[in-house]
Design an enzyme around this catalytic site. Structure first.
Site, PDB file in Angstrom:
ATOM      1  N   LYS A 264     -12.811  -9.500  -5.474  1.00 48.14           N
ATOM      2  CA  LYS A 264     -12.959  -8.695  -4.250  1.00 48.14           C
ATOM      3  C   LYS A 264     -12.711  -7.236  -4.598  1.00 48.14           C
ATOM      4  O   LYS A 264     -11.656  -6.896  -5.132  1.00 48.14           O
ATOM      5  CB  LYS A 264     -11.951  -9.167  -3.194  1.00 48.14           C
ATOM      6  CG  LYS A 264     -11.743  -8.200  -2.034  1.00 48.14           C
ATOM      7  CD  LYS A 264     -10.734  -8.738  -1.010  1.00 48.14           C
ATOM      8  CE  LYS A 264     -10.386  -7.687   0.038  1.00 48.14           C
ATOM      9  NZ  LYS A 264      -9.417  -8.184   1.050  1.00 48.14           N
ATOM     10  N   ASP A 269      -9.173  -0.570   2.357  1.00 49.90           N
ATOM     11  CA  ASP A 269      -9.311  -1.446   3.520  1.00 49.90           C
ATOM     12  C   ASP A 269      -8.579  -0.846   4.712  1.00 49.90           C
ATOM     13  O   ASP A 269      -7.375  -1.023   4.879  1.00 49.90           O
ATOM     14  CB  ASP A 269      -8.746  -2.841   3.183  1.00 49.90           C
ATOM     15  CG  ASP A 269      -8.918  -3.820   4.335  1.00 49.90           C
ATOM     16  OD1 ASP A 269      -9.633  -3.480   5.312  1.00 49.90           O
ATOM     17  OD2 ASP A 269      -8.351  -4.924   4.251  1.00 49.90           O
ATOM     18  N   LYS A 276      -6.329  -1.273  11.028  1.00 54.84           N
ATOM     19  CA  LYS A 276      -4.967  -1.676  10.694  1.00 54.84           C
ATOM     20  C   LYS A 276      -3.968  -0.676  11.259  1.00 54.84           C
ATOM     21  O   LYS A 276      -4.271   0.525  11.321  1.00 54.84           O
ATOM     22  CB  LYS A 276      -4.785  -1.688   9.155  1.00 54.84           C
ATOM     23  CG  LYS A 276      -5.369  -2.866   8.424  1.00 54.84           C
ATOM     24  CD  LYS A 276      -5.047  -2.782   6.934  1.00 54.84           C
ATOM     25  CE  LYS A 276      -5.738  -3.875   6.138  1.00 54.84           C
ATOM     26  NZ  LYS A 276      -5.271  -5.225   6.451  1.00 54.84           N
ATOM     27  N   ASP A 287      -6.786  -2.872  -2.653  1.00 56.43           N
ATOM     28  CA  ASP A 287      -7.522  -4.042  -2.168  1.00 56.43           C
ATOM     29  C   ASP A 287      -8.728  -4.371  -3.061  1.00 56.43           C
ATOM     30  O   ASP A 287      -9.510  -5.269  -2.745  1.00 56.43           O
ATOM     31  CB  ASP A 287      -7.957  -3.815  -0.711  1.00 56.43           C
ATOM     32  CG  ASP A 287      -8.047  -5.106   0.086  1.00 56.43           C
ATOM     33  OD1 ASP A 287      -7.445  -6.111  -0.334  1.00 56.43           O
ATOM     34  OD2 ASP A 287      -8.730  -5.102   1.128  1.00 56.43           O
ATOM     35  N   GLU A 348     -12.532  -8.682   5.940  1.00 59.12           N
ATOM     36  CA  GLU A 348     -13.743  -8.239   5.236  1.00 59.12           C
ATOM     37  C   GLU A 348     -13.876  -8.827   3.838  1.00 59.12           C
ATOM     38  O   GLU A 348     -14.990  -8.992   3.331  1.00 59.12           O
ATOM     39  CB  GLU A 348     -13.762  -6.706   5.158  1.00 59.12           C
ATOM     40  CG  GLU A 348     -12.925  -6.078   4.016  1.00 59.12           C
ATOM     41  CD  GLU A 348     -11.446  -6.396   4.079  1.00 59.12           C
ATOM     42  OE1 GLU A 348     -10.955  -6.680   5.183  1.00 59.12           O
ATOM     43  OE2 GLU A 348     -10.781  -6.364   3.022  1.00 59.12           O
ATOM     44  N   ARG A 350     -13.400 -11.845   2.559  1.00 60.63           N
ATOM     45  CA  ARG A 350     -14.119 -13.127   2.471  1.00 60.63           C
ATOM     46  C   ARG A 350     -15.619 -12.919   2.626  1.00 60.63           C
ATOM     47  O   ARG A 350     -16.406 -13.728   2.159  1.00 60.63           O
ATOM     48  CB  ARG A 350     -13.573 -14.087   3.526  1.00 60.63           C
ATOM     49  CG  ARG A 350     -13.800 -13.624   4.936  1.00 60.63           C
ATOM     50  CD  ARG A 350     -12.912 -14.343   5.922  1.00 60.63           C
ATOM     51  NE  ARG A 350     -11.517 -13.910   5.841  1.00 60.63           N
ATOM     52  CZ  ARG A 350     -10.525 -14.472   6.501  1.00 60.63           C
ATOM     53  NH1 ARG A 350     -10.742 -15.483   7.297  1.00 60.63           N
ATOM     54  NH2 ARG A 350      -9.284 -14.013   6.381  1.00 60.63           N
TER      55      ARG A 350
HETATM   56  N1  BES Z   1      -6.640  -6.945   2.268  1.00 62.03           N
HETATM   57  C1  BES Z   1      -6.135  -7.656   3.383  1.00 62.03           C
HETATM   58  C2  BES Z   1      -5.097  -8.690   3.006  1.00 62.03           C
HETATM   59  C3  BES Z   1      -3.781  -8.214   2.485  1.00 62.03           C
HETATM   60  C4  BES Z   1      -2.915  -7.478   3.290  1.00 62.03           C
HETATM   61  C5  BES Z   1      -3.397  -8.550   1.213  1.00 62.03           C
HETATM   62  C6  BES Z   1      -1.701  -7.076   2.783  1.00 62.03           C
HETATM   63  C7  BES Z   1      -2.172  -8.163   0.702  1.00 62.03           C
HETATM   64  C8  BES Z   1      -1.322  -7.404   1.494  1.00 62.03           C
HETATM   65  C9  BES Z   1      -7.273  -8.407   4.084  1.00 62.03           C
HETATM   66  O1  BES Z   1      -8.511  -7.795   4.075  1.00 62.03           O
HETATM   67  C10 BES Z   1      -6.896  -8.547   5.521  1.00 62.03           C
HETATM   68  O2  BES Z   1      -6.796  -7.559   6.188  1.00 62.03           O
HETATM   69  N2  BES Z   1      -6.696  -9.790   5.952  1.00 62.03           N
HETATM   70  C11 BES Z   1      -6.330 -10.078   7.286  1.00 62.03           C
HETATM   71  C12 BES Z   1      -7.172 -11.216   7.786  1.00 62.03           C
HETATM   72  C13 BES Z   1      -7.083 -11.450   9.261  1.00 62.03           C
HETATM   73  C14 BES Z   1      -7.687 -10.294  10.015  1.00 62.03           C
HETATM   74  C15 BES Z   1      -7.819 -12.714   9.613  1.00 62.03           C
HETATM   75  C16 BES Z   1      -4.865 -10.455   7.290  1.00 62.03           C
HETATM   76  O3  BES Z   1      -4.399 -11.109   6.345  1.00 62.03           O
HETATM   77  O4  BES Z   1      -4.161 -10.051   8.212  1.00 62.03           O
HETATM   78 ZN    ZN Z   2      -8.842  -6.506   2.532  1.00 66.12          ZN
HETATM   79 MN    MN Z   3      -8.799  -6.459   5.673  1.00 68.02          MN
END
Ligand code: BES
Ligand code: ZN
Ligand code: MN
Length: 497
Positions: A264, A269, A276, A287, A348, A350
Site C-alpha cells: 500500500k 492519508d 481524519k 501510510d 482507502e 484496501r
Molecule cells: N492508514 C489508516 C490505518 C492506520 C491508522 C494505520 C493509524 C496505522 C495507524 C487507514 O487508511 C485507515 O484510515 N483506516 C481506517 C478504516 C476505517 C475508516 C474503516 C481505520 O482504521 O480507522
Molecule cells: Zn491509510
Molecule cells: Mn485511511
C-alpha cells in the site's frame, strides 16, 4: 554510508575503539567471568567485577552494565550486554544484540565500536552485521546547525577468538546489504509527504531498479485509468499529486517459484472527505510503508540473487479531499470487475490494494503477499510493536510462519472470520468498502480476499506509522517501519533453497 565493519582475530584488550561492547551469556545468579573478561577486569583494577556485583548483572537479556575505563585499556567505555541463555541465542537474538550495541555507540556519540560476541557465536556474522546497520540507523537528513549530529558511528571492529574465514567477511557483506534494504524502507517512510508523493516515490523506485539492474514499469495516471484500475483512480483523484503504479521484477532463469509482493503506497492519508481528526493525521506520511517495504525488498533480492522470481508492486496515491474526490456513497468499478459501494473515504488502502492484487493475479504467482498500514483496528488489537497477518491457504501459512520464525519479526496471525463477511456485503453493489468498528482489521482482510481469486495469499496489516522511532522500535523486529522486509526476504530465501 555503510559502516566499515572489520572482523579481526584479537583479544578483548587488543581491541581499540571508543566504545567496547561485550555480549555476556546468562549464567546462574552471578556471571562466571570468562578468561577474557577476567583479563579485562584485571586491566580495570577489579572495577568490572565490582559493578557486576553491585548491579546484580547476571547476563539476563536486556541487562547491561557500563563503566568508563579512564584510559586503562584501548577503549574509553566498556559496556557488558546480557544476551540471555545460550539456547535462546538464535540469529534474531544475535541481531538484536548487535543492534543494541550500535545504539549504545550512537548514544555515546562514538565514531568507533568494538564488539565482542557471546562465546561460541562468532560464526554467524550475517545477523550481527544486520543488527549493527539497523541499530545505527537514524533519520537526521533534515537537521541543520546544532541539531545536525556532529559525529556518526563509522567503524565497527568485531573481535573474533578464532581465525577469520573468508566466509565470515561475505556474511558481513550480505548482512549489511539486507539491513541497507530495511533502512531504505525506513528512509522512504520517514520522508515527509511534501517530498515523497506518488510521482517521487515512483522515481525513487525507478532509481533503485536501475541501480540494481532490475526491470521496472511505472504506470502514470493515464495508464492506470486506461487499464481500468478504477479503485486507484477513486482514491487518487482528490489530490494535486497523481497516483502511480509501480512494478519491479527480478526474473532469473530457471526460477523455482514466483513470489509477488504488494504494498500500500498512500503517500499521505488525510482520510479524504471522511477527513481524519488532526491528531490521527499526524503520522500519515508513513501510510506508504507497505510500498516502501516491497520496493526496498528488491534491493536485497538483487544482492542475494535468489533462484525464484520476485515481483514488487506498489500502488501509490495520495488520499486528499477536493472537488474531484471520491465520496461516501459512490459506487466504483475495479480492475477485477467487481463494484464497490464506498462508505468511508478513509478506508482507502484496501481500495488501491484491491486493484494491485487483481493485477498481481495476472502474473500467475505461486504466492501473493501484500503488506499495508491498513487499519487502526490492528494497532488497537496488537499494539504498536506487532503486526497482524492473514492467510487463505494453510500450506502457505506454514511457510510464512516458518519465515517469521527465521526473521524473528513480531507478527501475529489473525483469523479470516467468515462470520464478519456480512459486513462487506452491499445492498447496491457487489461489495461494501468497509464494515463497522468491530473486527476492523478482519473485515479489511475479508474485503481484500475478494480480489485475490484463487491465489495463495498472505496479507500483513503492518503497524508501521504508529511505531516509528519509538523507544520500543529501535529494532526493526519490533514494529518500526521496515517491519516485514526481513520476513519477506526469509520467505524468498526459503523458496530458493
Ligand atoms: N492508514 C489508516 C490505518 C492506520 C491508522 C494505520 C493509524 C496505522 C495507524 C487507514 O487508511 C485507515 O484510515 N483506516 C481506517 C478504516 C476505517 C475508516 C474503516 C481505520 O482504521 O480507522
Ligand atoms: Zn491509510
Ligand atoms: Mn485511511
Amino acid at each position: 554510508m555503510p559502516l566499515d565493519i572489520q572482523v579481526r582475530t584479537a583479544t578483548i584488550l587488543d581491541l581499540a575503539a571508543e566504545v567496547l561492547v561485550v555480549g555476556v551469556l546468562q549464567s546462574g545468579k552471578a556471571p562466571v567471568l570468562s578468561p577474557s573478561l577476567k583479563a579485562l577486569d584485571a586491566a580495570l583494577g577489579g572495577a568490572l567485577a565490582k559493578v557486576i556485583e553491585k548491579d546484580e548483572f547476571t547476563g539476563k537479556c536486556d541487562q547491561s552494565v557500563s563503566l568508563s575505563t579512564l584510559g586503562r585499556i584501548h577503549a574509553e567505555k566498556v559496556v557488558l550486554l546480557g544476551v540471555g541463555e545460550r539456547r535462546g541465542l538464535r540469529p534474531p537474538a544475535l541481531r538484536t544484540f548487535a543492534a543494541k550495541a550500535a545504539r549504545v555507540a550512537v548514544a555515546e556519540r562514538a565514531k568507533s565500536l568494538a564488539l565482542v560476541l557471546p562465546a561460541g557465536h562468532e560464526v554467524d556474522l550475517r545477523p550481527i552485521a544486520e543488527g549493527l546497520e539497523l541499530g545505527a540507523y537514524r533519520f537526521t537528513k533534515y537537521m541543520t546547525g546544532d541539531r545536525k549530529p556532529k559525529v556518526a558511528l563509522a567503524t565497527v571492529i568485531i573481535g573474533a577468538t578464532g581465525k577469520v574465514s573468508g566466509g565470515s567477511k561475505a556474511s558481513v557483506m550480505v548482512g549489511q546489504k539486507v539491513a541497507a534494504a530495511v533502512n531504505l524502507s525506513r528512509d522512504l517512510s520517514n520522508e515527509p509527504a511534501n517530498v515523497i508523493y506518488p510521482e517521487s516515490f515512483a522515481a525513487a523506485a525507478e532509481k533503485l531498479a536501475k541501480e540494481h539492474n532490475l526491470a521496472c514499469h511505472v504506470f502514470d495516471f493515464k495508464e492506470i485509468r486506461r487499464r481500468g484500475m478504477k479503485l486507484i483512480d477513486a482514491v487518487g483523484r482528490g489530490s494535486r499529486h497523481e497516483p502511480r503504479f509501480v512494478h519491479i521484477a527480478w526474473t532469473p532463469k530457471n526460477a523455482k517459484r514466483k513470489l509477488v509482493f504488494v504494498g500500500k503506497g498512500i503517500t499521505f492519508d488525510s482520510g479524504g472527505l471522511s477527513i481524519k481528526p488532526a491528531a490521527a493525521m499526524g503520522e500519515m506520511k508513513h501510510d506508504m510503508s507497505g510500498a516502501a517495504n516491497v520496493v526496498a525488498l528488491m534491493a536485497a533480492v538483487a544482492a542475494l540473487r535468489p533462484k525464484v522470481e520476485v515481483h514488487a508492486i506498489a500502488a501509490c496515491a495520495e488520499n486528499m479531499p477536493d472537488g474531484n474526490a471520491y465520496r461516501p456513497g459512490d459506487i466504483w468499478g475495479s480492475l477485477d470487475g467487481k463494484t464497490v459501494e464506498m462508505v468511508n473515504t478513509d478506508a482507502e488502502g484496501r481500495l488501491v490494494l484491491a486493484d494491485a492484487l487483481a493485477y498481481a493475479r495476472t502474473l500467475s504467482p505461486d504466492v501473493v503477499v501484500d503488506n499495508a498500514t491498513l487499519t487502526g483496528a490492528c494497532v488497537v488489537a496488537l499494539g504498536t510493536t506487532c503486526s497482524g497477518w492473514y492467510g487463505n491457504d494453510e500450506a502457505t501459512a506454514r511457510e510464512f510462519a516458518a519465515a517469521l520464525e527465521q526473521s524473528g519479526e513480531q507478527m501475529w496471525r489473525m483469523p479470516l472470520l467468515e462470520d464478519l463477511r456480512e459486513q462487506v456485503k452491499s445492498d447496491v453493489a457487489d461489495l461494501k468498502q468497509a464494515g463497522d468498528r468491530h473486527g476492523g482489521s478482519i473485515t479489511a482482510a475479508l474485503f481484500l480476499r475478494e480480489f485475490v481469486g484463487d491465489s495463495r495469499w498472505i496479507h500483513c496489516d503492518i503497524a508501521g506509522p504508529a511505531a516509528i522511532d519509538r523507544p520500543t522500535a529501535w529494532m526493526t523486529t519490533k514494529g518500526a517501519t521496515g517491519h516485514g522486509v526481513l520476513t519477506f526476504l526469509a520467505m524468498i530465501e526459503r523458496a530458493s533453497r
